[in-house]
Design a protein around this motif. Structure first.
Motif: not given
Ligand code: SF4
Ligand code: SF4
Length: 61
Positions: A48-61
């Protein structure tokens, strides 16, 4: 458990996340990022921190 997802419409295939993932679950295949095992995500949020476009999401389940 952490689930990682990538928004295809936002990803520009720069490969930064592939290089940075310590779990090695992000791979580049045919010019696209493929998540090999989204349930193996360690939740470190490096991608998430390296992605320049905000394409990644992490969800905790
Ligand atoms: S949060 Fe960490 S382990 Fe999970 S996909 Fe991103 S870089 Fe890999
Ligand atoms: S860092 Fe973001 S834009 Fe770059 S390949 Fe990964 S998901 Fe796509």
């Amino acid at each position: 458990m952490f689930i990682v997802t990538r928004d295809e419409s936002k990803c520009d295939a720069c490969g930064e996340c592939v290089e940075s993932c310590p779990a090695g679950i992000l791979v580049m295949e045919d010019g696209k990022v493929k998540i090999t095992d989204e349930t193996a995500c360690e939740g470190c949020e490096t991608c998430i921190s390296v992605c320049p476009t905000g394409a990644i999401t992490i969800e905790e389940r």
